[in-house]
Design a protein around this motif. Structure first.
Motif, mmCIF file in Angstrom:
data_model
loop_
_atom_site.group_PDB
_atom_site.id
_atom_site.type_symbol
_atom_site.label_atom_id
_atom_site.label_comp_id
_atom_site.label_asym_id
_atom_site.label_seq_id
_atom_site.Cartn_x
_atom_site.Cartn_y
_atom_site.Cartn_z
ATOM 1 N N SER A 79 0.819 -1.219 0.000
ATOM 2 C CA SER A 79 0.000 0.000 0.000
ATOM 3 C C SER A 79 0.851 1.267 0.000
ATOM 4 N N GLY A 80 2.177 1.077 -0.043
ATOM 5 C CA GLY A 80 3.095 2.211 0.116
ATOM 6 C C GLY A 80 2.893 3.336 -0.877
ATOM 7 N N THR A 81 2.488 2.992 -2.093
ATOM 8 C CA THR A 81 2.358 4.038 -3.109
ATOM 9 C C THR A 81 0.912 4.540 -3.239
ATOM 10 N N LEU A 82 0.049 4.103 -2.350
ATOM 11 C CA LEU A 82 -1.356 4.516 -2.455
ATOM 12 C C LEU A 82 -1.591 5.861 -1.779
ATOM 13 N N ASN A 83 -2.472 6.632 -2.370
ATOM 14 C CA ASN A 83 -2.826 7.930 -1.816
ATOM 15 C C ASN A 83 -3.817 7.738 -0.663
ATOM 16 N N PRO A 84 -3.439 8.194 0.540
ATOM 17 C CA PRO A 84 -4.333 7.988 1.687
ATOM 18 C C PRO A 84 -5.701 8.624 1.500
ATOM 19 N N PHE A 85 -5.755 9.622 0.633
ATOM 20 C CA PHE A 85 -7.019 10.298 0.370
ATOM 21 C C PHE A 85 -8.022 9.345 -0.288
ATOM 22 N N ARG A 86 -7.492 8.419 -1.066
ATOM 23 C CA ARG A 86 -8.364 7.458 -1.754
ATOM 24 C C ARG A 86 -8.528 6.160 -0.977
ATOM 25 N N HIS A 87 -7.469 5.752 -0.268
ATOM 26 C CA HIS A 87 -7.478 4.408 0.303
ATOM 27 C C HIS A 87 -7.374 4.352 1.817
ATOM 28 N N GLY A 88 -7.354 5.504 2.460
ATOM 29 C CA GLY A 88 -7.131 5.500 3.904
ATOM 30 C C GLY A 88 -5.647 5.445 4.180
ATOM 31 N N GLU A 89 -5.289 5.523 5.446
ATOM 32 C CA GLU A 89 -3.871 5.638 5.786
ATOM 33 C C GLU A 89 -3.073 4.396 5.367
ATOM 34 N N VAL A 90 -1.789 4.618 5.160
ATOM 35 C CA VAL A 90 -0.898 3.494 4.907
ATOM 36 C C VAL A 90 -0.421 3.029 6.281
ATOM 37 N N PHE A 91 -0.764 1.809 6.641
ATOM 38 C CA PHE A 91 -0.358 1.302 7.950
ATOM 39 C C PHE A 91 0.986 0.594 7.787
ATOM 40 N N VAL A 92 1.881 0.814 8.748
ATOM 41 C CA VAL A 92 3.210 0.200 8.646
ATOM 42 C C VAL A 92 3.372 -0.835 9.755
ATOM 43 N N LEU A 93 3.759 -2.037 9.380
ATOM 44 C CA LEU A 93 3.961 -3.092 10.374
ATOM 45 C C LEU A 93 5.399 -3.056 10.882
ATOM 46 N N ASP A 94 5.638 -3.775 11.954
ATOM 47 C CA ASP A 94 6.980 -3.759 12.534
ATOM 48 C C ASP A 94 8.041 -4.234 11.542
ATOM 49 N N ASP A 95 7.681 -5.185 10.685
ATOM 50 C CA ASP A 95 8.681 -5.692 9.729
ATOM 51 C C ASP A 95 8.828 -4.779 8.503
ATOM 52 N N GLY A 96 8.161 -3.635 8.539
ATOM 53 C CA GLY A 96 8.343 -2.659 7.464
ATOM 54 C C GLY A 96 7.319 -2.761 6.353
ATOM 55 N N MET A 97 6.418 -3.720 6.442
ATOM 56 C CA MET A 97 5.391 -3.860 5.402
ATOM 57 C C MET A 97 4.458 -2.650 5.427
ATOM 58 N N GLU A 98 4.232 -2.056 4.271
ATOM 59 C CA GLU A 98 3.270 -0.957 4.167
ATOM 60 C C GLU A 98 1.959 -1.563 3.695
ATOM 61 N N CYS A 99 0.933 -1.478 4.521
ATOM 62 C CA CYS A 99 -0.267 -2.226 4.182
ATOM 63 C C CYS A 99 -1.534 -1.426 4.434
ATOM 64 N N ASP A 100 -2.641 -2.101 4.197
ATOM 65 C CA ASP A 100 -3.950 -1.479 4.348
ATOM 66 C C ASP A 100 -4.228 -1.155 5.821
ATOM 67 N N MET A 101 -5.038 -0.112 6.012
ATOM 68 C CA MET A 101 -5.348 0.321 7.376
ATOM 69 C C MET A 101 -6.082 -0.734 8.202
ATOM 70 N N ASP A 102 -6.709 -1.700 7.546
ATOM 71 C CA ASP A 102 -7.385 -2.756 8.305
ATOM 72 C C ASP A 102 -6.423 -3.546 9.179
ATOM 73 N N LEU A 103 -5.164 -3.643 8.737
ATOM 74 C CA LEU A 103 -4.191 -4.371 9.550
ATOM 75 C C LEU A 103 -4.011 -3.659 10.893
ATOM 76 N N GLY A 104 -4.185 -2.346 10.867
ATOM 77 C CA GLY A 104 -4.141 -1.568 12.111
ATOM 78 C C GLY A 104 -5.301 -1.956 13.011
ATOM 79 N N THR A 105 -6.466 -2.122 12.426
ATOM 80 C CA THR A 105 -7.634 -2.530 13.213
ATOM 81 C C THR A 105 -7.367 -3.894 13.861
ATOM 82 N N TYR A 106 -6.805 -4.823 13.086
ATOM 83 C CA TYR A 106 -6.508 -6.148 13.652
ATOM 84 C C TYR A 106 -5.487 -6.045 14.785
#
Ligand code: GLN
Length: 586
Positions: A79-106
């Motif tokens: 999700s690193g190159t996605l615009n947060p305006f369209r897709h919501g925030e880019v969530f970053v995991l401890d291992d550096g993965m840039e992913c969807d904000m749902d991972l933050g919810t989990y």
């Protein structure tokens, strides 16, 4: 690749002779792990991630090991190159993965650290397939959507099950049933359920009940059609959750039950809720947790004592939500002010801190494009604290710097996050150190006083995507600073990063001489990571994103500090509740 091949026990009959193709990781035991698939019908944005994380939490409370995964339809690798305006925030995991904000919810709901294994996109799936094809792994076969692409999806899910030793893998499929881009995920789920055998999986369909104002009653047709579409894919849902503004009526639930072959008690109502932290109780009340355990035949893995304890802890937390008797307003500056999703983690972190302190934290969004030194007071005189969050590019940057100046000079509690940390350094350099031309080279590439400059390690990397300093890193904390006190006198803390620029080490001494304290830095490197201003009620910045690791039961200290300082500002005469002192001492 050979290593990967070694891991595959039975790429069953990868030959032209058989239609079966289902790569399975070595050692994988069919039936050990169960799968809950969560799909959406009618429309996107139903809160599949929230639902799935709440249900997963209830199972986790029972001592059942859960592993969530989000499957995205898009072709981006992450999700690193996605615009947060369209897709919501880019969530970053401890291992550096840039992913969807749902991972933050989990992560928040489960209080569990996730990794790249918990996130897949079509980009990742296809890239892996194409690599294997070039490597000759398909032994002369034509590579097809079925079985190869679906096989890759199943492999990913089974690998997650193996790696995490999960009892249940919760699979959330992005988008809506009927979307072209997720159709192969849905087919893969169908195949997986078939291959794993009965009671191995449970399909939950979220749907939406319309309530047109002109009619004044709920209508179930769109929901029925949505479910029908799922059934046309060969999937019989086991549970249907009816999302709606108000509770779904019995009549509507009955209709859906009749048309979908789902027993009435498994067609549940899931109305909008003021806080997502109330949803676990809603699901529990209708007995969905035990229903899932029954469907998956894993009642024997339930630990009731564990559940009692975990639920009591959760209730303590949710009880606090009803005991809120203070309020404070925090201004948040940002480009994407109209979209709350772009700042989901910050909003959550403020909510966690607010609940812990008994404070209802209101947010005032401030678009900084028009903010100047002259009018900053007009924008900020009604807030009790301010956050300048992460950001990129030039738009609104000068306005943010004006906000920092106002906060510093007027004792307004301030928290700068990543870009907000950098803005604070620029403001301090300009207005306290006298470096009038100070700036970031991100904003002004040829700036004469580049107090913020690109990280040396980043200079070598070219191209967009995955080229930032990403993921969890240790921060060394200076003793006897506010940071040190806030973090419970810890010498080091771990936070997550996502940046390309940093304080240019050549300016550190000058900034410190003028009174800025860098209370956190990278071990063995001159990368400044936390700043504070002694004498100010609360002036704090960090190059990290502390909001990413705030959890409901473990509010993040920097946010606690900000909300506590905002409360002090709001209620100056009041003998402030002990809770703030307790938190400060913590
Ligand atoms: N644009 C800044 C950088 O790359 C800040 C990034 C951020 O706020 N996440 O360093």
């Amino acid at each position: 690749m050979t290593k990967e091949k070694d891991l595959l026990a039975s790429v069953s009959d990868v030959s032209t002779e058989s239609e079966f193709f289902s790569p399975v990781p070595k050692g994988y035991k069919k039936g050990k792990c169960r799968y809950v698939f969560v799909v959406g019908t009618v429309m996107s944005g139903l809160g599949k991630g929230i639902f799935s994380s709440c249900l997963a939490k209830l199972m986790q409370d029972k001592g059942i090991k859960v592993a969530p995964i989000k499957l995205e339809g898009y072709l981006n690798i992450d999700s690193g190159t996605l615009n947060p305006f369209r897709h919501g925030e880019v969530f970053v995991l401890d291992d550096g993965m840039e992913c969807d904000m749902d991972l933050g919810t989990y992560e928040r709901m489960l209080d569990q650290e996730l990794s790249r294994a918990n996130f897949a996109t079509s980009g990742q799936i296809f890239s892996s397939i194409l690599n294997k094809e070039r490597h000759g792994d398909y032994l002369g076969r034509d590579v097809q959507m079925i079985p190869h692409v679906t096989g890759e999806v199943k492999l990913k899910l089974r690998q997650l099950a193996m790696e995490t030793d999960a009892d249940i893998v919760f699979v959330e499929i992005g988008g809506t049933v009927g979307d072209l881009e997720n159709a192969y995920y849905i087919e893969a789920m169908r195949e997986l359920a078939y291959e794993e055998g009965s009671n191995s999986s449970c399909f939950v369909a979220l749907t939406y009940i319309l309530e047109p104002k002109t009619l004044g009653e709920q209508k179930s047709k769109a929901a029925q059609l949505g479910i029908k579409q799922l059934m046309q894919c060969g999937i019989q849902p086991s549970i249907i959750a009816c999302r709606a503004a108000s509770p779904a009526t019995e009549k509507v639930r009955q209709k859906i039950s009749v048309y979908s072959n789902v027993p009435f008690e498994r067609v549940i109502s899931l109305p909008d809720s003021a806080s997502i932290y109330m949803i676990p109780a809603m699901l529990r009340e209708v007995g969905l947790d035990f229903e899932v355990a029954r469907l998956l035949k894993i009642e024997d893995r339930i630990n009731l004592r564990n559940e009692r304890k975990a639920w009591a802890r959760w209730c303590d937390f949710s009880d606090k939500m009803s005991k809120i008797d203070r309020k404070a307003t925090i201004g948040i500056t940002g480009k994407y002010t109209s979209v709350r999703d772009s700042y989901a983690s910050i909003i959550n972190a403020l909510e966690h801190a607010g609940i812990a302190l008994g404070c209802d934290v209101k947010i005032k969004w401030i678009d900084t494009t028009d903010v100047t030194d002259e009018n900053a007071a007009g924008h900020l005189n009604d807030v009790d604290g301010i956050i300048v969050p992460g950001g990129f590019g030039t738009r609104g940057a000068e306005g943010k710097i004006a906000c920092v100046k106002y906060a510093r000079e007027n004792n307004l509690p301030y928290l700068g996050i990543c870009f907000g940390f950098q803005m604070a350094v620029i403001e301090f350099a300009r207005n306290v150190c006298g470096l009038a031309k100070a700036n970031s080279t991100e904003i002004e590439p040829d700036c004469p006083e580049p107090v913020i400059d690109i990280l040396p390690e980043q200079k070598k990397i070219e191209g967009l995507g995955g080229n930032m300093r990403l993921g969890g890193r240790e921060i060394e904390i200076k003793s006897n600073t506010l940071a040190w006190k806030l973090f419970g006198k810890a010498d080091s803390v771990r936070m997550r990063f996502r940046h390309r620029y940093e304080v240019d080490p050549r300016y550190i001494e000058r900034l410190e001489e003028a009174g800025l304290v860098f209370s956190g830095k990278a071990p063995n490197q001159p990368i400044m990571q936390i700043l504070e201003l002694p004498g100010h009620p609360y002036f704090f910045g960090t190059q990290a994103h502390p909001c990413l690791t705030s959890r409901p039961l473990k509010p993040q200290p920097m946010f606690l500090g900000l909300v506590a300082a905002a409360m002090k500002k709001r209620y100056p005469k009041e003998n402030l509740p002990e809770r703030i002192e307790t938190i400060k001492k913590a």
